[in-house]
Design an enzyme around this catalytic site. Sequence first.
Site, short mmCIF file in Angstrom:
data_model
loop_
_atom_site.label_atom_id
_atom_site.label_comp_id
_atom_site.label_asym_id
_atom_site.label_seq_id
_atom_site.Cartn_x
_atom_site.Cartn_y
_atom_site.Cartn_z
N TYR A 12 0.83 -1.22 0.00
CA TYR A 12 0.00 0.00 0.00
C TYR A 12 0.87 1.27 0.00
CZ TYR A 12 -3.13 3.53 2.09
OH TYR A 12 -3.83 4.67 2.38
N ASN A 33 8.15 -9.88 -1.83
CA ASN A 33 7.81 -11.30 -2.04
C ASN A 33 6.31 -11.47 -2.30
OD1 ASN A 33 6.72 -10.87 0.46
ND2 ASN A 33 7.83 -12.52 1.51
N LYS A 85 2.24 -6.51 9.07
CA LYS A 85 1.78 -5.34 9.83
C LYS A 85 0.46 -5.53 10.58
CE LYS A 85 -0.93 -3.40 6.10
NZ LYS A 85 -1.50 -2.24 5.47
N SER A 125 6.43 3.14 13.22
CA SER A 125 5.00 3.34 13.43
C SER A 125 4.73 4.04 14.75
CB SER A 125 4.33 1.96 13.46
OG SER A 125 3.00 2.06 13.91
N TYR A 149 4.17 -6.81 17.09
CA TYR A 149 4.40 -5.96 15.91
C TYR A 149 5.09 -4.65 16.33
CZ TYR A 149 3.33 -2.47 12.35
OH TYR A 149 3.43 -1.43 11.44
N LYS A 153 9.06 -3.09 15.63
CA LYS A 153 9.42 -1.76 15.12
C LYS A 153 10.50 -1.12 16.00
CE LYS A 153 6.74 -1.39 11.50
NZ LYS A 153 7.35 -1.62 10.20
N GLY A 296 -7.58 -3.27 23.55
CA GLY A 296 -6.22 -2.78 23.25
C GLY A 296 -6.19 -1.41 22.60
P1 NAD Z 1 1.67 -3.69 3.05
O1 NAD Z 1 1.44 -5.02 3.64
O2 NAD Z 1 0.71 -3.20 2.02
O3 NAD Z 1 3.14 -3.60 2.42
C1 NAD Z 1 4.23 -4.34 2.94
C2 NAD Z 1 4.90 -5.03 1.76
O4 NAD Z 1 6.00 -5.78 2.24
C3 NAD Z 1 3.95 -5.99 1.03
O5 NAD Z 1 3.99 -5.73 -0.35
C4 NAD Z 1 4.54 -7.38 1.37
O6 NAD Z 1 4.32 -8.31 0.33
C5 NAD Z 1 6.01 -7.04 1.58
N1 NAD Z 1 6.73 -7.99 2.42
C6 NAD Z 1 6.38 -8.44 3.66
N2 NAD Z 1 7.31 -9.28 4.12
C7 NAD Z 1 8.28 -9.37 3.17
C8 NAD Z 1 9.50 -10.09 3.05
N3 NAD Z 1 9.91 -10.92 4.01
N4 NAD Z 1 10.25 -9.93 1.92
C9 NAD Z 1 9.82 -9.11 0.93
N5 NAD Z 1 8.68 -8.41 0.98
C10 NAD Z 1 7.91 -8.55 2.09
O7 NAD Z 1 1.77 -2.63 4.25
P2 NAD Z 1 1.87 -1.05 4.19
O8 NAD Z 1 0.65 -0.51 4.84
O9 NAD Z 1 2.24 -0.59 2.85
O10 NAD Z 1 3.06 -0.84 5.21
C11 NAD Z 1 4.40 -0.64 4.78
C12 NAD Z 1 5.29 -0.51 6.00
O11 NAD Z 1 4.84 0.59 6.77
C13 NAD Z 1 5.27 -1.71 6.92
O12 NAD Z 1 6.57 -1.91 7.42
C14 NAD Z 1 4.33 -1.30 8.02
O13 NAD Z 1 4.64 -1.95 9.23
C15 NAD Z 1 4.61 0.18 8.11
N6 NAD Z 1 3.50 0.94 8.68
C16 NAD Z 1 2.25 0.84 8.13
C17 NAD Z 1 1.19 1.54 8.68
C18 NAD Z 1 -0.21 1.41 8.13
O14 NAD Z 1 -1.17 1.72 8.85
N7 NAD Z 1 -0.40 1.00 6.89
C19 NAD Z 1 1.40 2.37 9.79
C20 NAD Z 1 2.69 2.46 10.32
C21 NAD Z 1 3.74 1.74 9.75
C1 WQD Z 2 -8.81 3.47 13.89
C2 WQD Z 2 -10.01 3.70 14.81
C3 WQD Z 2 -10.81 1.71 15.89
C4 WQD Z 2 -12.27 -0.42 12.41
C5 WQD Z 2 -3.64 0.45 13.44
C6 WQD Z 2 -2.46 -0.24 14.04
C7 WQD Z 2 -1.27 0.68 14.04
C8 WQD Z 2 -1.00 1.28 12.67
C9 WQD Z 2 -2.23 1.80 12.02
C10 WQD Z 2 0.78 0.02 11.63
C11 WQD Z 2 -9.92 2.92 16.12
C12 WQD Z 2 -11.86 2.28 14.97
C13 WQD Z 2 -11.71 0.54 13.25
C14 WQD Z 2 -13.68 -0.62 12.46
C15 WQD Z 2 -13.85 1.10 14.14
N1 WQD Z 2 -0.46 0.31 11.76
N2 WQD Z 2 -12.48 1.27 14.08
N3 WQD Z 2 -14.42 0.18 13.32
O1 WQD Z 2 -5.96 0.93 15.50
O2 WQD Z 2 -5.32 3.36 15.17
O3 WQD Z 2 -3.95 1.61 14.20
O4 WQD Z 2 -3.31 0.87 12.10
O5 WQD Z 2 1.75 0.43 12.21
O6 WQD Z 2 -0.20 -0.05 14.50
O7 WQD Z 2 -2.78 -0.62 15.36
O8 WQD Z 2 -6.16 2.05 13.23
O9 WQD Z 2 -7.78 1.96 11.40
O10 WQD Z 2 -7.59 -0.03 12.94
O11 WQD Z 2 -8.60 2.07 13.79
O12 WQD Z 2 -14.55 1.78 14.88
O13 WQD Z 2 -14.25 -1.47 11.77
O14 WQD Z 2 -11.18 3.20 14.14
O15 WQD Z 2 -11.40 1.21 17.04
O16 WQD Z 2 -10.45 3.73 17.13
P1 WQD Z 2 -5.39 1.97 14.66
P2 WQD Z 2 -7.54 1.43 12.76
#
Ligand code: NAD
Ligand code: WQD
Length: 343
Positions: A12, A33, A85, A125, A149, A153, A296
Site C-alpha cells: 500500500y 515477495n 503489519k 509506526s 508488531y 518496530k 487494546g
Molecule cells: P503492506 O502489507 O501493504 O506492504 C508491505 C509489503 O512488504 C507488502 O507488499 C509485502 O508483500 C512485503 N513484504 C512483507 N514481508 C516481506 C519479506 N519478508 N520480503 C519481501 N517483501 C515482504 O503494508 P503497508 O501498509 O504498505 O506498510 C508498509 C510498511 O509501513 C510496513 O513496514 C508497516 O509496518 C509500516 N506501517 C504501516 C502503517 C499502516 O497503517 N499502513 C502504519 C505504520 C507503519
Molecule cells: C482506527 C479507529 C478503531 C475499524 C492500526 C495499528 C497501528 C498502525 C495503524 C501500523 C480505532 C476504529 C476501526 C472498524 C472502528 N499500523 N475502528 N471500526 O488501531 O489506530 O492503528 O493501524 O503500524 O499499528 O494498530 O487504526 O484503522 O484499525 O482504527 O470503529 O471497523 O477506528 O477502534 O479507534 P489503529 P484502525
Amino acid sequence: MEKVLVTGGAGYIGSHVMATLGRRGLRCVCVDNYANSSPEAIRRVEALAPGTVEAHEADIRDTDALRRILATGGVTSVIHLAGLKAVGESVAEPERYHDNNVRGTESLLAALADSPVRRFVFSSSATVYGHPQGVPISESAPTAPQSPYGENKLEIEGLLARLAKDDPSWRVINLRYFNPVGAHESGTMGEDPSGIPNNLMPFVCQTAAGRRPQLSVFGTDYPTPDGTAVRDYIHVMDLAEGHVAALGALAAARDGTVMTVNLGTGRGISVLELVQAFERVNGIAIPRVLTARRPGDVAVCYADPSLARQALGWTARRTLEDMCRDAWHWQSLNPEGYRKAAA
Ligand code: NAD
Ligand code: WQD
C-alpha cells in the site's frame, strides 16, 4: 539517475512512495515477495511513472538474493517498508513476525554492508508509543509498544541506532507513521487489504461499496468530544512525499546521523468525524452500529509534527476530505482491489 532500493514496494504505502519518487525523476529497485500485495501494483506504478521501476520478486530474508540485486549497481539509498503489519496476527504468531520483520531487516543490513549504500529510511509506526501519556505525541515521548508488531518496530529502530554508532558512515531516518489512509489521486492505486479489513477507512470503503452490510464503531465512551476514539489520519500521498523529504534530508545530513521523525498531520479526528466526512464528500450513507471498544485500542493518538517540518521541511497538506474522496475514488474504480485486474 539515482536509484532507491524500496523493500515492500508493491504494498500500500510502497506503491505510492515509488510512484512519487518516479514522478520526481528517481528510479526504484523494488524487492517484494508479494506476501501481502500483487505485482499488479507495480504495473500501476509503471503506468504513472513509466520506466522508473525495476521489480524483483524476493524475500528480504534471502540475503544472497539481495546481494545479487544490489550488485547490479546504482543504488544510493534504501527505503525499507517490507514487513508484516497486522497487530492481532502478531499477537497470535510472534515468532513469525520476529522472523519476517526483525530477521528480515538484519538480512537486509547484511546485504547492504557489502554495498556502498549507507542511507536508510525505515517505516516505523506510532504504535511504538502504546498508550500515550499525553497528546500531541512528540518523538521524545516514552515508547511502550503493546504488541509483538510494535516491539518489532522498536527493535529495528534499535538495530539501526547501533549500526550507525558502530559505523558512522551510515545515515538513518526512522519515520513513525500515524494512520495512513486514502489513495493516489488518479484512482489507480490504493489500499487493497485481503479478507475483512482491520482498519477503519478500508472498512468504510467496503461498506460504501456494499461489500459489508454495516460498519461497527468500536467504542462510544472514550473521553473525547463525541465519545469515539481519535486518530491522526494522514493521506498516503502526503506520507509518500515525506519519504522524498527524508531522502533529501539524508543527502544533506552528516555521516552518523540517526533521526526519528513522526509523520502525521497533528490533527486528531474521531471515528464518527471520519465517517461523517466520508458521507458528506462522497454522498453515500454508511450504515453503522455503535458497539463496544475494541480491546487494546488507544483513546486518543495524534502527532506533534513539528520535527518533520524543521528537519525534513515537510508538512502534510491534504485534508480529511481529500482522504475520503481519494479512498472512495480508488475503491469505486477497483471494487475488487488489484485482484480482478491481475487475474
Ligand atoms: P503492506 O502489507 O501493504 O506492504 C508491505 C509489503 O512488504 C507488502 O507488499 C509485502 O508483500 C512485503 N513484504 C512483507 N514481508 C516481506 C519479506 N519478508 N520480503 C519481501 N517483501 C515482504 O503494508 P503497508 O501498509 O504498505 O506498510 C508498509 C510498511 O509501513 C510496513 O513496514 C508497516 O509496518 C509500516 N506501517 C504501516 C502503517 C499502516 O497503517 N499502513 C502504519 C505504520 C507503519
Ligand atoms: C482506527 C479507529 C478503531 C475499524 C492500526 C495499528 C497501528 C498502525 C495503524 C501500523 C480505532 C476504529 C476501526 C472498524 C472502528 N499500523 N475502528 N471500526 O488501531 O489506530 O492503528 O493501524 O503500524 O499499528 O494498530 O487504526 O484503522 O484499525 O482504527 O470503529 O471497523 O477506528 O477502534 O479507534 P489503529 P484502525
